[in-house]
Design a protein around this motif. Structure first.
Motif, PDB file in Angstrom:
ATOM      1  N   ASN A 111      38.617  46.325  41.907  1.00 54.65           N
ATOM      2  CA  ASN A 111      38.481  47.637  40.998  1.00 54.65           C
ATOM      3  C   ASN A 111      39.332  48.667  40.541  1.00 54.65           C
ATOM      4  O   ASN A 111      39.294  49.761  40.289  1.00 54.65           O
ATOM      5  CB  ASN A 111      37.131  48.513  41.714  1.00 54.65           C
ATOM      6  CG  ASN A 111      35.916  47.460  41.887  1.00 54.65           C
ATOM      7  OD1 ASN A 111      35.496  46.658  41.090  1.00 54.65           O
ATOM      8  ND2 ASN A 111      35.151  47.616  42.978  1.00 54.65           N
ATOM      9  N   THR A 112      40.771  47.868  40.717  1.00 55.97           N
ATOM     10  CA  THR A 112      41.909  48.772  40.513  1.00 55.97           C
ATOM     11  C   THR A 112      43.073  48.048  39.846  1.00 55.97           C
ATOM     12  O   THR A 112      43.013  46.602  40.046  1.00 55.97           O
ATOM     13  CB  THR A 112      42.358  49.502  41.782  1.00 55.97           C
ATOM     14  OG1 THR A 112      41.406  49.952  42.536  1.00 55.97           O
ATOM     15  CG2 THR A 112      43.497  50.129  41.579  1.00 55.97           C
ATOM     16  N   TYR A 160      49.952  58.669  46.008  1.00 47.15           N
ATOM     17  CA  TYR A 160      49.412  58.673  44.653  1.00 47.15           C
ATOM     18  C   TYR A 160      48.227  57.721  44.902  1.00 47.15           C
ATOM     19  O   TYR A 160      48.363  56.509  45.268  1.00 47.15           O
ATOM     20  CB  TYR A 160      50.502  57.821  43.843  1.00 47.15           C
ATOM     21  CG  TYR A 160      51.749  58.723  43.424  1.00 47.15           C
ATOM     22  CD1 TYR A 160      51.908  59.475  42.276  1.00 47.15           C
ATOM     23  CD2 TYR A 160      52.661  58.931  44.371  1.00 47.15           C
ATOM     24  CE1 TYR A 160      52.801  60.345  41.813  1.00 47.15           C
ATOM     25  CE2 TYR A 160      53.672  60.067  43.949  1.00 47.15           C
ATOM     26  CZ  TYR A 160      53.721  60.497  42.809  1.00 47.15           C
ATOM     27  OH  TYR A 160      54.893  61.227  42.555  1.00 47.15           O
ATOM     28  N   SER A 161      47.299  58.071  44.304  1.00 45.42           N
ATOM     29  CA  SER A 161      45.686  57.662  44.711  1.00 45.42           C
ATOM     30  C   SER A 161      45.334  57.170  43.270  1.00 45.42           C
ATOM     31  O   SER A 161      46.034  57.514  42.294  1.00 45.42           O
ATOM     32  CB  SER A 161      44.773  58.483  45.224  1.00 45.42           C
ATOM     33  OG  SER A 161      44.594  59.524  44.329  1.00 45.42           O
ATOM     34  N   THR A 175      53.121  46.076  35.457  1.00 41.92           N
ATOM     35  CA  THR A 175      51.506  46.211  35.913  1.00 41.92           C
ATOM     36  C   THR A 175      51.049  44.989  36.695  1.00 41.92           C
ATOM     37  O   THR A 175      51.715  43.854  36.551  1.00 41.92           O
ATOM     38  CB  THR A 175      50.864  46.429  34.327  1.00 41.92           C
ATOM     39  OG1 THR A 175      49.648  46.882  34.957  1.00 41.92           O
ATOM     40  CG2 THR A 175      50.871  45.226  33.930  1.00 41.92           C
ATOM     41  N   SER A 176      49.752  45.088  37.407  1.00 41.73           N
ATOM     42  CA  SER A 176      49.275  43.900  37.953  1.00 41.73           C
ATOM     43  C   SER A 176      48.002  44.297  37.904  1.00 41.73           C
ATOM     44  O   SER A 176      47.372  45.305  38.244  1.00 41.73           O
ATOM     45  CB  SER A 176      49.890  43.759  39.349  1.00 41.73           C
ATOM     46  OG  SER A 176      49.654  44.827  40.283  1.00 41.73           O
ATOM     47  N   TYR A 177      47.131  43.081  38.065  1.00 42.25           N
ATOM     48  CA  TYR A 177      45.663  43.072  38.034  1.00 42.25           C
ATOM     49  C   TYR A 177      44.981  41.982  38.446  1.00 42.25           C
ATOM     50  O   TYR A 177      45.766  40.925  38.608  1.00 42.25           O
ATOM     51  CB  TYR A 177      45.035  43.494  36.880  1.00 42.25           C
ATOM     52  CG  TYR A 177      45.780  42.931  35.688  1.00 42.25           C
ATOM     53  CD1 TYR A 177      45.592  41.407  35.403  1.00 42.25           C
ATOM     54  CD2 TYR A 177      46.917  43.358  34.854  1.00 42.25           C
ATOM     55  CE1 TYR A 177      46.073  41.100  34.323  1.00 42.25           C
ATOM     56  CE2 TYR A 177      47.382  42.739  33.972  1.00 42.25           C
ATOM     57  CZ  TYR A 177      47.049  41.580  33.741  1.00 42.25           C
ATOM     58  OH  TYR A 177      47.822  40.606  32.594  1.00 42.25           O
ATOM     59  N   PHE A 178      43.598  41.616  38.902  1.00 40.81           N
ATOM     60  CA  PHE A 178      43.179  40.578  39.135  1.00 40.81           C
ATOM     61  C   PHE A 178      42.851  39.776  37.715  1.00 40.81           C
ATOM     62  O   PHE A 178      42.305  40.387  37.054  1.00 40.81           O
ATOM     63  CB  PHE A 178      41.734  40.851  39.864  1.00 40.81           C
ATOM     64  CG  PHE A 178      42.125  41.255  41.341  1.00 40.81           C
ATOM     65  CD1 PHE A 178      41.877  40.056  42.185  1.00 40.81           C
ATOM     66  CD2 PHE A 178      42.142  42.339  41.679  1.00 40.81           C
ATOM     67  CE1 PHE A 178      42.245  40.323  43.668  1.00 40.81           C
ATOM     68  CE2 PHE A 178      42.296  42.680  43.014  1.00 40.81           C
ATOM     69  CZ  PHE A 178      42.332  41.760  44.200  1.00 40.81           C
ATOM     70  N   LYS A 179      42.959  38.634  37.843  1.00 41.45           N
ATOM     71  CA  LYS A 179      42.704  37.869  36.730  1.00 41.45           C
ATOM     72  C   LYS A 179      41.121  37.942  36.217  1.00 41.45           C
ATOM     73  O   LYS A 179      40.983  37.948  35.126  1.00 41.45           O
ATOM     74  CB  LYS A 179      43.115  36.116  36.919  1.00 41.45           C
ATOM     75  CG  LYS A 179      42.997  35.416  35.703  1.00 41.45           C
ATOM     76  CD  LYS A 179      43.465  34.067  35.953  1.00 41.45           C
ATOM     77  CE  LYS A 179      43.202  33.103  34.783  1.00 41.45           C
ATOM     78  NZ  LYS A 179      43.778  31.697  35.058  1.00 41.45           N
ATOM     79  N   PHE A 209      35.569  49.178  31.268  1.00 45.34           N
ATOM     80  CA  PHE A 209      34.984  48.459  32.315  1.00 45.34           C
ATOM     81  C   PHE A 209      34.643  48.737  33.675  1.00 45.34           C
ATOM     82  O   PHE A 209      33.872  48.214  34.521  1.00 45.34           O
ATOM     83  CB  PHE A 209      35.993  47.215  32.486  1.00 45.34           C
ATOM     84  CG  PHE A 209      35.328  45.835  33.185  1.00 45.34           C
ATOM     85  CD1 PHE A 209      34.274  45.232  32.786  1.00 45.34           C
ATOM     86  CD2 PHE A 209      35.922  45.397  34.550  1.00 45.34           C
ATOM     87  CE1 PHE A 209      33.623  44.256  33.718  1.00 45.34           C
ATOM     88  CE2 PHE A 209      35.573  44.478  35.040  1.00 45.34           C
ATOM     89  CZ  PHE A 209      34.223  44.004  34.914  1.00 45.34           C
ATOM     90  N   GLY A 210      35.207  49.764  34.169  1.00 46.77           N
ATOM     91  CA  GLY A 210      35.045  50.505  35.215  1.00 46.77           C
ATOM     92  C   GLY A 210      36.039  50.401  36.490  1.00 46.77           C
ATOM     93  O   GLY A 210      36.044  50.945  37.557  1.00 46.77           O
ATOM     94  N   LEU A 211      37.314  49.943  35.909  1.00 49.55           N
ATOM     95  CA  LEU A 211      38.545  50.067  36.950  1.00 49.55           C
ATOM     96  C   LEU A 211      38.964  51.292  37.000  1.00 49.55           C
ATOM     97  O   LEU A 211      38.933  52.237  36.010  1.00 49.55           O
ATOM     98  CB  LEU A 211      39.607  48.762  36.386  1.00 49.55           C
ATOM     99  CG  LEU A 211      39.225  47.546  36.178  1.00 49.55           C
ATOM    100  CD1 LEU A 211      40.288  46.632  36.055  1.00 49.55           C
ATOM    101  CD2 LEU A 211      38.360  46.920  37.602  1.00 49.55           C
ATOM    102  N   GLN A 212      39.747  51.575  38.097  1.00 44.65           N
ATOM    103  CA  GLN A 212      40.842  52.693  38.277  1.00 44.65           C
ATOM    104  C   GLN A 212      42.131  52.170  38.213  1.00 44.65           C
ATOM    105  O   GLN A 212      42.297  51.008  38.318  1.00 44.65           O
ATOM    106  CB  GLN A 212      40.399  53.346  39.613  1.00 44.65           C
ATOM    107  CG  GLN A 212      39.372  54.045  39.769  1.00 44.65           C
ATOM    108  CD  GLN A 212      39.054  54.922  40.774  1.00 44.65           C
ATOM    109  OE1 GLN A 212      39.657  54.574  41.967  1.00 44.65           O
ATOM    110  NE2 GLN A 212      38.757  56.139  40.829  1.00 44.65           N
TER     111      GLN A 212
END
Length: 265
Positions: A111-112, A160-161, A175-179, A209-212
């Motif tokens: 979720n991030t 840093y949150s 940047t990075s994120y889940f596929k 979408f609801g990510l932070q």
């Protein structure tokens, strides 16, 4: 969790060589590397072929014909082929700090999405940079500006949150994120043609979408090699697309990555 490092490039093999050299020096390797090539000439392919034998992990080259600035398209094609559950992005003009991959993986969480800092290498230092093939920098190195961004201090990074709000400090070159999250919003919007806003619009849809978003300050550092600005002839049109995403709280873009997901890798 498997990770894929995506490096986007276009017709600057001299810079890409430094980026790949910096990737060889990572303290932690991804499970594969994909160079997303927006129509470069044969010289870029030769550089990639030379590096394949130097890596103990797969180094892939995803290319399409040059038809103007189509970064959104080539990134969708590359990420569709990625084997990793987690995507880490960098640009082919950004030298990676040796802890770059490790830093992104350290903070990867559901979720991030993450984004780090970009330090600028100045124009008058380019001759020395390429002559020496320099890939190591620190806060006191010659040729850089905004030196505090080059400080690698993991302890401070903890302060840093994650945030529900989109940050203007976000850069798609770091940047990075889940596929799975990328697929859930249908990836990059291919209505973006020409330079500008394709990265930030994706991040805005992540938020819808609801990510932070979490800034990994003092970790996850890249060193951006100076180059002349790209044409901004489409910027007004691209701005309008992004404004519509904000106004409509858009999550899913119609012209996205889904068209490539059924293709065999």
């Amino acid at each position: 969790m498997k990770a894929t490092l995506i490096i986007s490039t276009y017709n600057w093999p001299q810079a890409l060589e430094l980026v790949l050299l910096s990737t060889l020096c990572q303290t932690q390797f991804p499970d594969e590397i994909i160079v997303a090539d927006d129509g470069s000439s044969h010289e870029t392919k030769l550089i990639i072929e030379q590096f394949k034998s130097k890596f103990e992990i797969p180094l892939k080259h995803v290319w399409h014909e040059d038809d103007g600035f189509r970064k959104s398209v080539i990134l969708n094609k590359a990420i569709a082929q990625a084997k990793g559950d987690y995507i880490i992005q960098a640009d082919g003009d950004c030298i990676l700090h040796k802890n770059y991959v490790e830093d992104h993986l350290h903070y990867a969480q559901k979720n991030t999405y993450l984004f780090g800092s970009r330090v600028n290498i100045q124009e008058d230092y380019l001759d020395a940079l390429f002559e020496e093939k320099q890939i190591r920098f620190h806060a006191f190195s010659k040729g850089i500006k905004k030196r505090t961004r080059a400080l690698h201090i993991p302890l401070l990074s903890r302060f840093y949150s994650a945030s529900d709000q989109f940050s203007k400090k976000y850069r798609g070159c770091n940047t990075s994120y889940f596929k799975s999250d990328f697929i859930a919003v249908n990836g990059y919007n291919e209505d973006f043609k020409g330079w500008g806003r394709e990265d930030s619009e994706l991040a805005l849809r992540f938020h819808n979408f609801g990510l932070q978003g979490r800034r990994i300050r003092y970790r996850g550092i890249v060193f951006h090699i100076y180059h002349n600005e790209k044409s901004k002839s489409r910027l007004e049109i691209n701005n309008d697309i992004e404004l519509q995403t904000i106004a409509n709280k858009t999550v899913w873009c119609k012209n996205g990555v889904d068209k490539y997901l059924s293709e065999k890798n």
